[in-house]
Write a protein that holds these residues in place. Structure first.
Motif, mmCIF file in Angstrom:
data_model
loop_
_atom_site.group_PDB
_atom_site.id
_atom_site.type_symbol
_atom_site.label_atom_id
_atom_site.label_comp_id
_atom_site.label_asym_id
_atom_site.label_seq_id
_atom_site.Cartn_x
_atom_site.Cartn_y
_atom_site.Cartn_z
ATOM 1 N N ASP A 122 5.888 10.574 2.238
ATOM 2 C CA ASP A 122 5.365 9.421 1.631
ATOM 3 C C ASP A 122 5.393 8.158 1.994
ATOM 4 O OD1 ASP A 122 4.635 11.428 -0.224
ATOM 5 O OD2 ASP A 122 6.235 11.030 -1.552
ATOM 6 N N HIS A 123 4.919 7.226 1.927
ATOM 7 C CA HIS A 123 4.716 6.097 2.890
ATOM 8 C C HIS A 123 4.445 4.699 2.076
ATOM 9 C CE1 HIS A 123 2.535 3.771 6.049
ATOM 10 N NE2 HIS A 123 3.805 3.772 6.532
ATOM 11 N N THR A 124 5.227 3.971 1.923
ATOM 12 C CA THR A 124 4.812 2.717 0.946
ATOM 13 C C THR A 124 5.212 1.711 2.088
ATOM 14 O OG1 THR A 124 5.737 3.788 -0.994
ATOM 15 C CG2 THR A 124 5.529 1.409 -0.873
ATOM 16 N N GLN A 125 4.154 0.914 2.126
ATOM 17 C CA GLN A 125 4.304 -0.417 3.112
ATOM 18 C C GLN A 125 4.048 -1.826 2.330
ATOM 19 O OE1 GLN A 125 0.812 -1.371 5.781
ATOM 20 N NE2 GLN A 125 2.152 -1.086 7.380
ATOM 21 N N ARG B 229 0.167 14.553 4.722
ATOM 22 C CA ARG B 229 1.206 13.684 5.265
ATOM 23 C C ARG B 229 2.431 14.234 4.980
ATOM 24 N NH1 ARG B 229 -0.244 8.144 6.898
ATOM 25 N NH2 ARG B 229 2.288 8.398 7.573
ATOM 26 N N GLU C 140 8.183 -0.635 5.896
ATOM 27 C CA GLU C 140 7.885 0.677 5.540
ATOM 28 C C GLU C 140 8.788 1.503 5.040
ATOM 29 O OE1 GLU C 140 4.361 1.940 8.131
ATOM 30 O OE2 GLU C 140 5.605 0.939 9.312
ATOM 31 N N LYS D 79 9.749 5.259 4.325
ATOM 32 C CA LYS D 79 9.171 6.627 4.554
ATOM 33 C C LYS D 79 10.192 7.719 4.078
ATOM 34 C CE LYS D 79 6.701 5.466 8.769
ATOM 35 N NZ LYS D 79 6.713 5.326 10.096
ATOM 36 N N GLN E 31 0.790 -1.224 -0.078
ATOM 37 C CA GLN E 31 0.013 0.193 -0.062
ATOM 38 C C GLN E 31 0.790 1.200 0.064
ATOM 39 O OE1 GLN E 31 -2.132 0.110 3.444
ATOM 40 N NE2 GLN E 31 -3.076 2.181 3.004
ATOM 41 N N THR E 32 0.462 2.258 -0.775
ATOM 42 C CA THR E 32 1.273 3.550 -0.792
ATOM 43 C C THR E 32 0.510 4.485 -0.215
ATOM 44 O OG1 THR E 32 2.847 2.668 -2.316
ATOM 45 C CG2 THR E 32 2.477 5.165 -2.051
ATOM 46 N N ASP E 33 0.942 5.394 0.480
ATOM 47 C CA ASP E 33 0.023 6.401 1.043
ATOM 48 C C ASP E 33 0.699 7.750 0.857
ATOM 49 O OD1 ASP E 33 -1.642 8.261 2.472
ATOM 50 O OD2 ASP E 33 -1.207 7.251 4.525
ATOM 51 N N GLN E 34 -0.071 8.640 -0.074
ATOM 52 C CA GLN E 34 0.543 9.933 -0.574
ATOM 53 C C GLN E 34 -0.484 10.746 -0.287
ATOM 54 O OE1 GLN E 34 1.833 8.791 -4.667
ATOM 55 N NE2 GLN E 34 3.930 8.876 -3.816
ATOM 56 N N ALA E 35 -1.280 10.843 0.740
ATOM 57 C CA ALA E 35 -2.140 11.835 1.247
ATOM 58 C C ALA E 35 -1.554 13.123 1.261
ATOM 59 C CB ALA E 35 -2.778 11.556 2.532
#
Lengths: 323, 423
Positions: free
Chosen positions: B283-286, B280, B311, B313, B273-277
C-alpha cells in the motif's frame, strides 16, 4: 622382405596448420614420391609430377633428389628450388602444394609430457554430479533473483522462464569453452566447463548479494560498486583459470597470468568507457543500499552527517571552477 | 512609498512614471482609448541569433521614460543575458520601425528586465503602484504569437494568495508573445507586467511596484557585474523565504506512525493520494508538497522553489526481504529531472549514511550541485528512508533549488529532523 628392417626415417604429410594427416615409414631406398600409384608415397596434388622426387643416399648422405619435376622441391619457407636436399635432420619440405616433414632415424625424442590434469583436484568438476550441482545452484539463484526483481504478483512460469534463460546462457558459455577445448587439445570436457561456469555465475551473484548486505550493515554504500568490480575481477580470473586448465596442456602456473590478464582486460573494456565520459546528469546518482532495518548496525548522528556536507560543497565548488 | 518618491523626484524622467495625479483618475478610458493612446508605447522585443540572423524568441515591452528605457520580462531576454555574444536584442514597432536594445538591469526574482533603446524615442507609460479594486477592468497589451499589437480586456482578481513570488491574478487571455507587455488600469496607468498564463483566461502579472523598484535601483551607481547582481538577487531571495520558514517550527501532519512536515507555508501546496490497487505489493500513501512558482533562469533551468514528497509504503503479502529489495530497486530512479545543462550547473555529488535522530533511524542521502554562473548558489536533493519497521517504510524527499549552503543545509537538516517516529 626382410624380417627386421631398420627404418631410415618417416615422412609426415601435414595440413596447412602443421597437423599430421598421414605418416609413411621409409623402409627402403630409394624411396619414390609422386602422383603415380607405384610411388612409395603417393601425393594427391596436381602440382606434383607423376615421379617427382626420390629419397636416396648421395655420397653417403640421405638426400631428397628432384627427378626433374615441373614445380621442384623446396625446404619449407624457402623459395630457392633445390635439386638435392640433404635430410640429416628433421626438416620440412614442400613438393607441389604438399607439405611434408621428414623425420630421420635415429632421432632424439623429448621425454613424455606429464598430463597436468592427471591426479588434479580439478577432476572434481569433470563429472555429472558437479555439473548438475552447479546448474541447479545457478538456476535456483537466478530464480531467486527473478523473484526479488518482480514488481508485481509472482507468476511462476514467467519467473521460471527468466531463470531458464540464465541457465541457457550458462549452457552456451560451457559449449563455447568445450568447442575451444576440442580444437586446442582434442578433448571435449562439456560437463567440466558447465560446472566451472555454473559455480562462477552463482559465485558472482552470491558475491554481489553478500557485498550488498555487508555494505548495508556497516554503512559503506558508496564503495559497494567498486568492491563488487574488484572481487568480480578476481572471481572472473579464477573461473577463466579453471576453464583454461581443461583447455590447455601447459603447466598450471603458466595459466595464471593469461587468466588474470583476460579478466582484467574484460573488466577494463566494460568499465573504461563509463569512466572516460564526464556526461552531464541533471539527476543525482547515488548508490543506496536498503535492507531490512534489523540489519542496520550503528548510525551517525544528524550533527555529524550535516557536518560532513562541507566536503560535498568543496567537491561541487571544485567542479564549478574546473568545468 | 516616501522613500520611493524621494528618489523618483530626483530624476526628471522618472518623476512622471507614477502618474498619480487625481485629474487622470477622474476620467475612465474605453478600450479604444487605451489602445489608441498607448499603442505607440508598446513594442515587440526580439532576441536575434547573431549567427542565423533570425529571431530566437519574441516578447513584448513598453516604454517607461522619454529617453528610451523599456520594461520587459527577464524570461524574454534570458538568452541574451546568458549569452550576450550569441544573441542580440532588438525592438520592433508598427510600420517596421526598429532598433537595438541594451540591457540596463534585471530583477530575476520577479522576472523583469530593464532595457534601453538609444533610438527608442516614443511615448511612454505611467506606472501605478497602487492595486486596482477587485473586479476592475484591466487591459493587457502585447504581440501574441507574433500577430501584431493586440489589446485584451480582462478583470483584476487580486494578488495570488498562495504564491511565493507576488503575482496579480488577471482573468484575461494572455498568450505567448505578450510576455513583458503592460497591463493597464481603466485610468490608463500600468499596474502590472504580463508574465504567465495557466490557460483558460487564468493569467498572471508582475505587480508594478517591482517595476518601480527596478527603475529606482537602476539610478544607483551599481558597479557590480550583471551576473553578480543576478546571483545576489537569488541569494537574497532565498535568504528571505528560507529565513522566514526557519523562524518557526514546521507545520506537521501524521502519516501512518510518522510525523512529517506538511504545508509549511501558505504558498506551499500539498496534495495527497493513496494507491491500493490490487496488483500492488504494498500500500502506498503519498503526500506531495511544492511551491507552485519558481524563478525562471533559462529555458532549461528554473530555481527558487521548494518541493517535497512523503511516501508511506506498507508491505501487503510480501515478506521483509522482498519488500526491502523492492524499495532498494525503486529508490534509484525517483529523483526526476532537475533541469539545467553542462554550462549552467555541475553534476550532483551525494553523501549517504545511516542516521539516527530522536526515535527514528533512517537512511539519509544528501546531494548537492552548484550553479556555474552564480557562486554560492546550490541545488539540494535530500532523500531518506525510515529504518524502523521491517515491512513498512516512510520515504521522504526534498528538493531545494537555488539556495545558499548555509540556508539550504539548515533547512534540509530541519526538514530531516522534523520527521518523527510516533507509533
Amino acid at each position: 622382405m626382410d624380417a627386421v628392417s631398420t627404418p631410415k626415417g618417416a615422412f609426415e604429410l601435414l595440413d596447412r596448420s602443421g597437423n599430421v594427416l598421414h605418416r609413411v615409414r621409409v623402409d627402403k631406398l630409394p624411396f619414390r614420391i609422386g602422383r603415380a600409384l607405384d610411388n612409395d608415397l603417393i601425393l594427391d596434388d596436381v602440382y606434383s609430377d607423376a615421379y617427382h622426387a626420390e629419397l636416396r643416399e648421395v655420397d653417403g648422405r640421405l638426400s631428397l633428389v628432384d627427378a626433374g619435376s615441373v614445380n621442384g622441391c623446396y625446404r619449407h619457407g624457402n623459395r630457392q628450388r633445390e635439386a638435392s636436399i640433404a635430410m640429416e635432420q628433421r626438416c620440412e619440405l614442400q613438393i607441389g602444394h604438399t607439405q611434408l616433414r621428414f623425420r630421420p632415424q635415429p632421432e632424439t625424442l623429448a621425454p613424455a609430457v606429464a598430463d597436468p590434469l592427471l591426479g588434479s583436484r580439478l577432476h572434481v568438476f569433470d563429472g555429472f554430479r558437479s555439473a548438475s550441482v552447479a546448474v541447479i545452484l545457478f538456476g535456483l539463484l537466478a530464480l531467486l533473483a527473478a523473484v526479488f526483481e518482480a514488481t508485481g504478483t509472482l507468476r511462476w512460469m514467467a519467473l521460471a522462464g527468466t531463470a531458464l534463460s540464465g541457465v541457457a546462457v550458462l549452457a552456451m558459455w560451457a559449449l563455447i569453452w568445450s568447442l575451444v577445448n576440442r580444437m586446442v587439445s582434442h578433448r571435449f570436457h562439456y560437463l567440466a566447463h558447465l560446472a566451472i561456469g555454473g559455480f562462477g555465475f552463482a559465485g558472482s551473484m552470491l558475491l554481489d548479494t553478500l557485498l550488498g548486505y555487508l555494505g548495508f550493515m556497516f554503512g559503506f554504500d558508496a564503495s559497494v560498486g567498486t568492491l563488487s568490480t574488484l572481487f568480480g575481477t578476481v572471481l572472473l580470473a579464477v573461473v577463466l583459470y579453471g576453464h583454461l586448465r581443461f583447455v590447455s596442456s601447459a603447466a598450471p602456473r603458466r595459466l595464471v597470468a593469461p587468466a588474470a590478464a583476460a579478466a582484467l582486460a574484460f573488466v577494463a573494456l566494460t568499465e573504461l568507457p563509463g569512466l572516460g565520459e564526464d556526461d552531464f546528469n541533471s539527476e543525482p546518482v547515488a548508490s543506496v543500499l536498503l535492507k531490512s532495518p534489523a540489519l542496520a548496525f550503528g548510525a551517525d548522528s544528524s550533527e555529524s552527517f550535516y557536518a560532513e556536507v562541507d566536503g560535498l560543497r568543496a567537491r561541487v565548488d571544485e567542479a564549478r571552477e574546473n568545468p | 512609498m516616501l522613500n520611493l518618491l524621494r528618489i523618483l523626484m530626483s530624476s526628471g524622467a522618472l518623476c512622471l512614471l507614477l502618474g498619480l495625479s487625481p485629474s487622470v483618475q477622474a476620467e475612465e478610458w474605453t478600450t479604444e482609448e487605451v489602445f489608441a493612446r498607448h499603442k505607440d508605447a508598446v513594442v515587440q522585443v526580439r532576441i536575434i541569433d547573431t549567427q542565423g540572423g533570425a529571431k530566437r524568441s519574441i516578447g513584448s515591452g513598453f516604454l517607461v521614460s522619454d529617453d528610451g528605457l523599456l520594461i520587459t520580462n527577464f524570461h524574454v531576454v534570458a538568452d541574451f543575458v546568458h549569452h550576450p555574444g550569441q544573441y542580440r536584442a532588438e525592438w520592433f514597432a508598427q510600420q517596421g520601425v526598429q532598433g537595438q536594445l541594451e540591457l540596463i538591469d534585471v530583477d530575476v526574482v520577479h522576472d523583469l528586465a530593464l532595457m534601453r533603446g538609444p533610438e527608442l524615442k516614443r511615448p511612454f507609460l505611467a506606472v501605478e503602484s497602487n492595486l486596482p479594486n477587485m473586479g476592475e477592468r484591466i487591459f493587457s497589451l502585447g504581440f501574441p504569437y507574433d500577430l501584431g499589437l493586440t489589446i485584451v480586456e480582462g478583470t483584476f482578481n487580486g494578488l495570488l494568495e498562495k504564491s511565493l513570488y507576488e503575482r496579480i491574478h488577471l482573468t484575461a487571455s494572455i498568450n505567448p508573445g505578450m510576455s513583458g507587455g503592460p497591463a493597464i488600469d481603466r485610468f490608463g496607468n500600468v499596474i502590472g507586467v504580463n508574465v504567465a498564463t495557466a490557460g483558460n483566461q487564468v493569467s498572471f502579472l508582475v505587480p508594478s511596484k517591482y517595476v518601480i523598484a527596478l527603475l529606482t535601483r537602476a539610478q544607483d551607481d551599481d558597479k557590480d557585474e550583471l551576473m553578480a547582481r543576478i546571483g545576489r538577487q537569488l541569494i537574497d531571495n532565498q535568504q528571505q523565504y528560507l529565513g522566514a520558514l526557519l523562524q518557526a517550527p514546521f507545520t506537521s501532519t501524521d502519516l501512518g506512525p510518522y510525523k512529517v512536515p506538511a504545508a509549511i507555508a501558505n504558498y506551499v501546496n500539498c496534495w495527497s493520494q493513496t494507491d491500493q490497487a490490487n496488483d500492488r505489493l504494498y500500500d502506498h500513501t503519498q503526500l506531495a508538497c511544492q511551491t507552485d512558482d519558481d524563478v525562471f533562469l533559462s529555458e532549461s533551468l528554473s530555481t527558487g522553489s521548494i518541493s517535497y514528497t512523503h511516501e508511506l509504503k506498507t508491505a501487503r503479502d510480501i515478506g521483509s526481504l522482498r519488500f526491502w529489495s523492492l524499495l532498494e530497486s525503486s529508490f534509484d530512479h525517483f529523483y526526476g529531472d532537475l533541469g539545467g545543462d553542462k554550462d549552467s550547473v555541475t553534476n550532483f555529488e551525494c553523501q549517504v549514511s545511516t542516521v539516527a535522530h530522536g526515535e527514528l533511524k533512517r537512511k539519509l542521502v544528501f546531494c548537492l550541485r552548484a550553479y556555474r554562473e552564480f557562486p554560492g548558489l546550490y541545488d539540494i536533493v535530500q532523500r531518506q528512508v525510515s529504518l524502523q519497521e521491517s515491512r513498512s517504510a516512510l520515504e521522504s524527499s526534498l528538493v531545494l533549488t537555488g539556495v545558499s549552503m548555509e540556508q539550504g543545509v539548515a533547512f534540509a537538516r530541519r526538514f530531516a529532523e522534523s520527521i518523527e517516529w510516533t507509533p
